[in-house]
Design a protein around this motif. Structure first.
Motif, PDB file in Angstrom:
ATOM      1  N   SER A 265       6.446 -12.890   2.782  1.00 29.76           N
ATOM      2  CA  SER A 265       6.333 -11.741   2.656  1.00 29.76           C
ATOM      3  C   SER A 265       5.634 -11.047   3.751  1.00 29.76           C
ATOM      4  O   SER A 265       5.921 -12.128   4.369  1.00 29.76           O
ATOM      5  CB  SER A 265       5.278 -11.516   1.349  1.00 29.76           C
ATOM      6  OG  SER A 265       4.424 -11.949   1.572  1.00 29.76           O
ATOM      7  N   ARG A 266       5.893  -9.703   3.861  1.00 32.78           N
ATOM      8  CA  ARG A 266       5.401  -9.138   4.972  1.00 32.78           C
ATOM      9  C   ARG A 266       3.507 -10.165   5.214  1.00 32.78           C
ATOM     10  O   ARG A 266       2.810 -10.257   4.111  1.00 32.78           O
ATOM     11  CB  ARG A 266       4.998  -7.293   5.585  1.00 32.78           C
ATOM     12  CG  ARG A 266       6.538  -7.211   5.133  1.00 32.78           C
ATOM     13  CD  ARG A 266       7.382  -7.686   6.795  1.00 32.78           C
ATOM     14  NE  ARG A 266       8.375  -7.137   6.901  1.00 32.78           N
ATOM     15  CZ  ARG A 266       9.137  -6.920   8.244  1.00 32.78           C
ATOM     16  NH1 ARG A 266       8.135  -7.509   9.346  1.00 32.78           N
ATOM     17  NH2 ARG A 266      10.203  -6.396   7.977  1.00 32.78           N
ATOM     18  N   VAL A 267       3.232 -10.201   6.602  1.00 29.60           N
ATOM     19  CA  VAL A 267       1.253 -10.759   6.541  1.00 29.60           C
ATOM     20  C   VAL A 267       0.461 -10.057   5.584  1.00 29.60           C
ATOM     21  O   VAL A 267       0.077 -10.213   4.870  1.00 29.60           O
ATOM     22  CB  VAL A 267       1.753 -10.928   8.066  1.00 29.60           C
ATOM     23  CG1 VAL A 267       0.065 -11.849   8.137  1.00 29.60           C
ATOM     24  CG2 VAL A 267       2.579 -11.912   8.170  1.00 29.60           C
ATOM     25  N   MET A 268       1.181  -8.405   5.826  1.00 29.22           N
ATOM     26  CA  MET A 268      -0.311  -7.547   5.618  1.00 29.22           C
ATOM     27  C   MET A 268       0.465  -6.702   4.362  1.00 29.22           C
ATOM     28  O   MET A 268      -0.357  -6.041   4.081  1.00 29.22           O
ATOM     29  CB  MET A 268      -0.021  -6.312   6.985  1.00 29.22           C
ATOM     30  CG  MET A 268      -0.615  -6.681   7.972  1.00 29.22           C
ATOM     31  SD  MET A 268      -1.748  -7.972   7.543  1.00 29.22           S
ATOM     32  CE  MET A 268      -3.450  -6.456   7.337  1.00 29.22           C
ATOM     33  N   SER A 269       1.206  -7.354   3.306  1.00 31.79           N
ATOM     34  CA  SER A 269       1.495  -7.255   1.798  1.00 31.79           C
ATOM     35  C   SER A 269       1.063  -7.539   1.079  1.00 31.79           C
ATOM     36  O   SER A 269      -0.429  -8.914   0.916  1.00 31.79           O
ATOM     37  CB  SER A 269       2.643  -8.008   1.550  1.00 31.79           C
ATOM     38  OG  SER A 269       2.746  -7.426   0.101  1.00 31.79           O
TER      39      SER A 269
END
Length: 287
Positions: A265-269
């Motif tokens: 996933s995106r890190v900041m998800s």
């Protein structure tokens, strides 16, 4: 501290494992007994002057640089970066980034963790050209293949050129009830950080192999590099082996090996991955 409390309370899971089922193989007291000078023996006054923090190590290339030339430092231990404490797990990548920011640090870029492990920080080599115009999963697969092909001939572990059983915190075992990754069925069963003094890289960083796996940032473009000041981070990369590798080698874990897009996933998800053996450590940019 108030920021940290909010992050931990919001999660409900972040901590040192579910106490109802976790069975740590070593106590903090037993860990301290293994260290000849006590836990303060792990602190390096020179590193503290360079990094401005205890229990951090400068990231540099000893072949061409001195510690004072470093522009970044990395925690010597898995968070909370205190020797002989159990690592914090059940942390999503986004939460790890928030926690690092709350203590004045940041999440590490993949090449920084790899340099810390291999004993020499090398320039970033993310092959952003392979990530242009494709999905995140495809980008990671392409970049992973190119990166691993480049470094496989010189693979090494934090402590040397060959995998060694017994050198790092890798002799624990999964809970008998742990068929997947549930909080109620899987104990964290980690060792206190720094329990294995020889599990140390040439730059002075511990538990990069063994114990908890670790979140970091894998940028897919130059504008996603935490080491260049970006807070718009890339995708998750889980680095380092975990606590059962002396019993069962689940996957490669040499220093510059990059993993597939596991639970990607995106890190900041808000949906980034968390589990019983996944923690993190922080980096810090210095002037």
């Amino acid at each position: 501290m108030s920021q940290l409390r909010r992050i931990f309370q919001r999660s409900g899971f972040i901590g040192q494992g579910n106490p109802a089922i976790t069975n740590h193989p070593l106590t903090p007291e037993q860990c301290r007994a293994r260290i000849p000078d006590g836990t303060n023996g792990y602190n390096n006054a020179r590193n503290e002057r360079v990094c401005g923090d205890r229990y951090m190590a400068p990231l540099y290339d000893p072949r061409t640089q001195q510690p004072r030339d470093a522009t970044a430092c990395i925690d010597q231990f898995e968070f909370p970066n205190i020797p002989c404490t159990y690592p914090v797990v059940w942390t999503k990548a986004a939460e790890a980034a928030e926690i690092c920011a709350a203590v004045g640090k940041r999440l590490c870029d993949a090449h920084e963790w790899e340099g810390a492990c291999a004993g020499a920080l090398e320039p970033p080599d993310y092959r952003f050209d392979l990530a242009a115009g494709v999905s995140a999963g495809t980008a990671v697969r392409r970049m992973q293949a190119a990166h691993n092909a480049r470094y496989a001939p010189s693979k090494s572990w934090s402590y040397g050129p060959e995998y060694e059983r017994g050198t790092c915190a890798a002799a624990s075992q999964k809970s008998a009830t742990c068929g997947g990754g549930g909080f109620r069925s899987c104990g964290s069963n980690t060792y206190p950080t720094g329990s294995f003094p020889n599990c140390r890289s040439a730059l002075g960083i511990y538990d990069l192999n063994g114990n908890a796996a670790e979140h970091m940032n894998l940028p897919l473009s130059p504008g996603q590099m935490a080491s260049r000041g970006s807070t718009t981070l890339g995708v998750t990369e889980m680095k380092g082996s975990w606590f059962i590798f002396d019993r069962y080698r689940a996957h490669p874990d040499w220093c510059r090996w990059r993993a597939p897009f596991w639970h990607g996933s995106r890190v900041m998800s808000s949906g980034s991955h968390a589990n019983y053996h996944l923690g993190f450590r922080c980096c810090k940019t210095i002037d």
